[in-house]
Design a protein around this motif. Sequence first.
Motif, PDB file in Angstrom:
ATOM      1  N   GLN A   1      16.936 -47.312  -2.419  1.00 42.44           N
ATOM      2  CA  GLN A   1      18.046 -47.215  -1.474  1.00 42.44           C
ATOM      3  C   GLN A   1      17.694 -47.868  -0.138  1.00 42.44           C
ATOM      4  O   GLN A   1      18.497 -48.596   0.447  1.00 42.44           O
ATOM      5  CB  GLN A   1      18.416 -45.751  -1.253  1.00 42.44           C
ATOM      6  CG  GLN A   1      19.066 -45.076  -2.456  1.00 42.44           C
ATOM      7  CD  GLN A   1      19.303 -43.596  -2.203  1.00 42.44           C
ATOM      8  OE1 GLN A   1      18.354 -42.828  -2.010  1.00 42.44           O
ATOM      9  NE2 GLN A   1      20.551 -43.181  -2.198  1.00 42.44           N
ATOM     10  N   LYS A   2      16.479 -47.595   0.326  1.00 39.68           N
ATOM     11  CA  LYS A   2      16.030 -48.162   1.600  1.00 39.68           C
ATOM     12  C   LYS A   2      15.964 -49.688   1.526  1.00 39.68           C
ATOM     13  O   LYS A   2      16.463 -50.391   2.425  1.00 39.68           O
ATOM     14  CB  LYS A   2      14.650 -47.596   1.945  1.00 39.68           C
ATOM     15  CG  LYS A   2      14.015 -48.198   3.189  1.00 39.68           C
ATOM     16  CD  LYS A   2      12.613 -47.623   3.398  1.00 39.68           C
ATOM     17  CE  LYS A   2      11.916 -48.272   4.579  1.00 39.68           C
ATOM     18  NZ  LYS A   2      10.540 -47.725   4.768  1.00 39.68           N
ATOM     19  N   ILE A   3      15.372 -50.201   0.451  1.00 43.73           N
ATOM     20  CA  ILE A   3      15.214 -51.650   0.318  1.00 43.73           C
ATOM     21  C   ILE A   3      16.566 -52.314   0.099  1.00 43.73           C
ATOM     22  O   ILE A   3      16.820 -53.414   0.611  1.00 43.73           O
ATOM     23  CB  ILE A   3      14.232 -51.976  -0.833  1.00 43.73           C
ATOM     24  CG1 ILE A   3      12.835 -51.436  -0.494  1.00 43.73           C
ATOM     25  CG2 ILE A   3      14.170 -53.474  -1.084  1.00 43.73           C
ATOM     26  CD1 ILE A   3      11.858 -51.486  -1.645  1.00 43.73           C
ATOM     27  N   LYS A   4      17.469 -51.654  -0.614  1.00 44.50           N
ATOM     28  CA  LYS A   4      18.810 -52.212  -0.807  1.00 44.50           C
ATOM     29  C   LYS A   4      19.522 -52.333   0.535  1.00 44.50           C
ATOM     30  O   LYS A   4      20.158 -53.364   0.821  1.00 44.50           O
ATOM     31  CB  LYS A   4      19.630 -51.348  -1.762  1.00 44.50           C
ATOM     32  CG  LYS A   4      21.049 -51.871  -1.971  1.00 44.50           C
ATOM     33  CD  LYS A   4      21.830 -51.068  -2.989  1.00 44.50           C
ATOM     34  CE  LYS A   4      23.227 -51.653  -3.187  1.00 44.50           C
ATOM     35  NZ  LYS A   4      24.016 -50.928  -4.219  1.00 44.50           N
ATOM     36  N   ALA A   5      19.432 -51.275   1.360  1.00 48.63           N
ATOM     37  CA  ALA A   5      20.075 -51.309   2.678  1.00 48.63           C
ATOM     38  C   ALA A   5      19.514 -52.448   3.525  1.00 48.63           C
ATOM     39  O   ALA A   5      20.264 -53.155   4.219  1.00 48.63           O
ATOM     40  CB  ALA A   5      19.887 -49.974   3.385  1.00 48.63           C
TER      41      ALA A   5
ATOM     42  N   ASP B   1      10.022 -35.430  -8.565  1.00 53.30           N
ATOM     43  CA  ASP B   1       9.816 -35.914  -7.199  1.00 53.30           C
ATOM     44  C   ASP B   1       9.431 -37.389  -7.177  1.00 53.30           C
ATOM     45  O   ASP B   1       9.878 -38.142  -6.300  1.00 53.30           O
ATOM     46  CB  ASP B   1       8.739 -35.087  -6.493  1.00 53.30           C
ATOM     47  CG  ASP B   1       9.228 -33.696  -6.110  1.00 53.30           C
ATOM     48  OD1 ASP B   1      10.462 -33.473  -6.127  1.00 53.30           O
ATOM     49  OD2 ASP B   1       8.383 -32.838  -5.798  1.00 53.30           O
ATOM     50  N   GLU B   2       8.601 -37.826  -8.121  1.00 52.89           N
ATOM     51  CA  GLU B   2       8.201 -39.229  -8.163  1.00 52.89           C
ATOM     52  C   GLU B   2       9.381 -40.135  -8.488  1.00 52.89           C
ATOM     53  O   GLU B   2       9.534 -41.215  -7.910  1.00 52.89           O
ATOM     54  CB  GLU B   2       7.075 -39.421  -9.178  1.00 52.89           C
ATOM     55  CG  GLU B   2       5.750 -38.831  -8.715  1.00 52.89           C
ATOM     56  CD  GLU B   2       4.682 -38.848  -9.789  1.00 52.89           C
ATOM     57  OE1 GLU B   2       3.492 -38.819  -9.426  1.00 52.89           O
ATOM     58  OE2 GLU B   2       5.027 -38.891 -10.998  1.00 52.89           O
ATOM     59  N   ILE B   3      10.214 -39.711  -9.434  1.00 51.69           N
ATOM     60  CA  ILE B   3      11.411 -40.486  -9.771  1.00 51.69           C
ATOM     61  C   ILE B   3      12.314 -40.623  -8.555  1.00 51.69           C
ATOM     62  O   ILE B   3      12.805 -41.711  -8.236  1.00 51.69           O
ATOM     63  CB  ILE B   3      12.160 -39.824 -10.944  1.00 51.69           C
ATOM     64  CG1 ILE B   3      11.341 -39.956 -12.234  1.00 51.69           C
ATOM     65  CG2 ILE B   3      13.549 -40.448 -11.129  1.00 51.69           C
ATOM     66  CD1 ILE B   3      11.875 -39.144 -13.400  1.00 51.69           C
ATOM     67  N   LEU B   4      12.508 -39.517  -7.848  1.00 54.03           N
ATOM     68  CA  LEU B   4      13.374 -39.550  -6.670  1.00 54.03           C
ATOM     69  C   LEU B   4      12.764 -40.355  -5.527  1.00 54.03           C
ATOM     70  O   LEU B   4      13.484 -40.970  -4.735  1.00 54.03           O
ATOM     71  CB  LEU B   4      13.695 -38.125  -6.219  1.00 54.03           C
ATOM     72  CG  LEU B   4      14.517 -37.299  -7.221  1.00 54.03           C
ATOM     73  CD1 LEU B   4      14.771 -35.902  -6.687  1.00 54.03           C
ATOM     74  CD2 LEU B   4      15.834 -37.997  -7.560  1.00 54.03           C
ATOM     75  N   GLU B   5      11.425 -40.372  -5.432  1.00 54.79           N
ATOM     76  CA  GLU B   5      10.757 -41.212  -4.433  1.00 54.79           C
ATOM     77  C   GLU B   5      11.086 -42.685  -4.682  1.00 54.79           C
ATOM     78  O   GLU B   5      11.369 -43.444  -3.743  1.00 54.79           O
ATOM     79  CB  GLU B   5       9.237 -41.019  -4.501  1.00 54.79           C
ATOM     80  CG  GLU B   5       8.721 -39.763  -3.844  1.00 54.79           C
ATOM     81  CD  GLU B   5       7.221 -39.586  -4.059  1.00 54.79           C
ATOM     82  OE1 GLU B   5       6.583 -40.533  -4.568  1.00 54.79           O
ATOM     83  OE2 GLU B   5       6.701 -38.506  -3.738  1.00 54.79           O
ATOM     84  N   MET B   6      11.034 -43.108  -5.938  1.00 56.35           N
ATOM     85  CA  MET B   6      11.353 -44.499  -6.276  1.00 56.35           C
ATOM     86  C   MET B   6      12.803 -44.820  -5.969  1.00 56.35           C
ATOM     87  O   MET B   6      13.122 -45.906  -5.464  1.00 56.35           O
ATOM     88  CB  MET B   6      11.058 -44.753  -7.760  1.00 56.35           C
ATOM     89  CG  MET B   6       9.585 -44.735  -8.126  1.00 56.35           C
ATOM     90  SD  MET B   6       9.348 -45.151  -9.871  1.00 56.35           S
ATOM     91  CE  MET B   6       8.219 -43.856 -10.371  1.00 56.35           C
ATOM     92  N   ILE B   7      13.695 -43.879  -6.280  1.00 58.66           N
ATOM     93  CA  ILE B   7      15.114 -44.077  -5.993  1.00 58.66           C
ATOM     94  C   ILE B   7      15.344 -44.198  -4.489  1.00 58.66           C
ATOM     95  O   ILE B   7      16.094 -45.066  -4.026  1.00 58.66           O
ATOM     96  CB  ILE B   7      15.949 -42.919  -6.565  1.00 58.66           C
ATOM     97  CG1 ILE B   7      15.903 -42.920  -8.104  1.00 58.66           C
ATOM     98  CG2 ILE B   7      17.384 -42.986  -6.062  1.00 58.66           C
ATOM     99  CD1 ILE B   7      16.653 -44.062  -8.755  1.00 58.66           C
TER     100      ILE B   7
END
Length: 311
Positions: A23-27, A13-19
Amino acid sequence: MRHFLTLKDFTKDEILEMITLAQKIKAQTKQRKFVPYMEHQTLGMIFEKSSTRTRVSFETGIYQLGGVGLFLSANDIQLGRGEPMKDTARVISRMVDMVMIRTFEQSKLEEFANYSKVPVINGLTDSYHPVQLMTDYLTMIEHGKDKDPVVAYVGDGNNMTHSWLMLAAKLGFELRVATPKGYECDEGIVKEALEIAKQSGAKITFGNDPQEAVKDCDVVTTDTWVSMGQEDEKEERVRVFNGYMVDETMMSLAKPDAIFLHCLPAYRGYEVSEETFEKHEEVIFSEAENRLHAQKGIMVWLDAHRNDSND
């Protein structure tokens, strides 16, 4: 406080939170919206190993987050003149808000983190390259290869392979590793990954036949056969790795829509053919760009979890 030293320190879950953050910051970045998540913060970047992508992505990333990056070559600071790592850590971490280190031994990174007052990020060691794997998984998501993927790693059992082991073990997907005899992964790291895989359901296999590993897989990945510090072994490694070059014949064994990943720099005619590299260049250079975005996700996540414990 949390450090980013290896993926084994984080839950799925922590790894996916970072991903998700990446994604949000890239957008936002693509829309030219630079949100100052780390306004006025300073990232100290210590390089004992040279780099193109690591320096540009971290320095640009912290700037886009509203902070500033300090490039610190080992030759420019007292560390390069024999100051103990723990003393360097105790000094620098009192002056900056976060530290990224690109070095040789994992133990040096861990010693720095042990004495640091701020979060520490592994920019690469001889054992692990976790920021690259966050990048690779972000790229897999963007190309629709994150749903029960089968990944084949072909080449040297090095820091990239070790990091793939940890990502697969944590997220629970299938990873097939093909290395020449005598160039397998570190036994201790393999044991750790297989223990984690028991909990996640990941299927991790090892062998010496790259064609068997690649058959019907979704993602094919490799790395240079001669890493920094191994230049004197080049002739022998090129001989041993004969048959491990990812070319169109090998890629034809994977699924028709399989993607090819490479962390770069790539040496055409060795680990990958010119034809295969150019055929997959859009994915490869999207992957390279994603170092910037994945690392911003990591930095923002670590900043938000400064009061957490690693225990």
